[in-house]
Enzyme design. Structure first.
Site, PDB file in Angstrom:
ATOM      1  N   SER A 139       0.840  -1.198   0.000  1.00  0.00           N
ATOM      2  CA  SER A 139       0.000   0.000   0.000  1.00  0.00           C
ATOM      3  C   SER A 139       0.875   1.248   0.000  1.00  0.00           C
ATOM      4  O   SER A 139       1.922   1.288   0.664  1.00  0.00           O
ATOM      5  CB  SER A 139      -0.906   0.026   1.238  1.00  0.00           C
ATOM      6  OG  SER A 139      -1.601   1.259   1.326  1.00  0.00           O
ATOM      7  N   TYR A 152      -2.224  -0.906  10.036  1.00  0.00           N
ATOM      8  CA  TYR A 152      -2.386  -1.382   8.655  1.00  0.00           C
ATOM      9  C   TYR A 152      -1.091  -1.190   7.877  1.00  0.00           C
ATOM     10  O   TYR A 152      -0.622  -2.102   7.189  1.00  0.00           O
ATOM     11  CB  TYR A 152      -3.531  -0.635   7.979  1.00  0.00           C
ATOM     12  CG  TYR A 152      -3.720  -0.992   6.523  1.00  0.00           C
ATOM     13  CD1 TYR A 152      -4.269  -2.220   6.161  1.00  0.00           C
ATOM     14  CD2 TYR A 152      -3.365  -0.100   5.510  1.00  0.00           C
ATOM     15  CE1 TYR A 152      -4.443  -2.549   4.824  1.00  0.00           C
ATOM     16  CE2 TYR A 152      -3.546  -0.422   4.173  1.00  0.00           C
ATOM     17  CZ  TYR A 152      -4.085  -1.646   3.837  1.00  0.00           C
ATOM     18  OH  TYR A 152      -4.257  -1.973   2.508  1.00  0.00           O
TER      19      TYR A 152
END
Length: 243
Positions: A139, A152
């Site tokens: 990400s 995350y």
């Protein structure tokens, strides 16, 4: 005779995973559409692919369970004859400041995003045929360092490390290992629970002034899965120029 290439798309029943499955099928690959719990959504993807003249099937597995992932790969080999491309789009995102995130939520994300990537990568390393490609999902938030994304981003940082090292460990196999790191992309995973003001802010961050689309990410995956044989051990930031 040219042998049809075979792709396993983890998390292929929705969002980016569905776009990837349909794109790879459109490129002529047979696709195993993995799902974790929603069989109906996976069947929809299979139907969309086969209706367009492609070849696909669906199979369920908990990606953090080695036995289930092994069976998924075995089913793929039995149905399609081998495995050439593995794309692991499966992941979960739970947002909170570090000081407020429960350890249960942290462990849940870690189990899917880190352990799941590790388990899938182990099977891919054993099963991929020569000329194959493993494509993990990272990400852009790892570099953006946005508030509330601590846990995350930490899981995706682990994915980066596994990807870069495994690419070297597969020396001599003619198998590439890369990761795609999307920026803000208009999927249910990204949009769920976000106020419109936050969505608008993230949209404006890109010089292209829009959110990514699942098809944008699928295009990068298709590149890595097919012609990009000299791209190896890389994190490909696919984010419209946010960073």
């Amino acid at each position: 005779m040219i042998e049809t290439r075979v792709a396993v798309v983890l998390g292929g029943s929705g969002g980016i995973g569905r776009a990837v499955a349909e794109r790879l099928a459109g490129d002529g690959m047979s696709v195993m559409v993995h799902y974790a719990g929603n069989a109906a959504r996976a069947d929809e993807v299979v139907k969309a692919i086969t209706s367009a003249g492609g070849s696909a099937a669906a199979a369920r597995a908990d990606i953090a369970d080695p036995a289930q992932v092994e069976q998924l790969f075995t089913e793929t080999e039995q149905q399609f004859g081998g495995v050439d491309v593995v794309v692991n789009t499966a992941g979960i995102m739970l947002l909170s400041p570090l000081t407020e995130l429960s350890l249960d939520d942290f462990d849940t994300m870690h189990r899917t995003n880190v352990r799941g990537t590790f388990v899938v990568s182990q099977q891919a390393a054993q099963r991929l045929r020569r000329g194959g490609a493993l494509i993990n999902f990272s990400s852009t938030v790892v570099k953006l360092a946005l508030e509330n994304y601590t846990a995350y981003a930490a899981t995706k940082g682990a994915v980066d490390a596994m990807t870069l090292i495994l690419a070297k460990e597969l020396r001599g196999r003619d198998v590439t290992v890369n990761a795609v790191a999307p920026g803000p992309t208009a999927t249910p995973l990204f949009l769920d629970g976000k106020p419109q003001a936050v969505v608008d802010h993230l949209t404006a961050m890109s010089p292209l002034e829009r959110l990514g689309r699942p098809e944008d990410i699928a295009e990068t995956v298709a590149f890595l899965a097919g012609p990009a044989r000299w791209v190896n051990g890389q994190i490909i930031y696919t984010n419209g120029g946010i960073i």
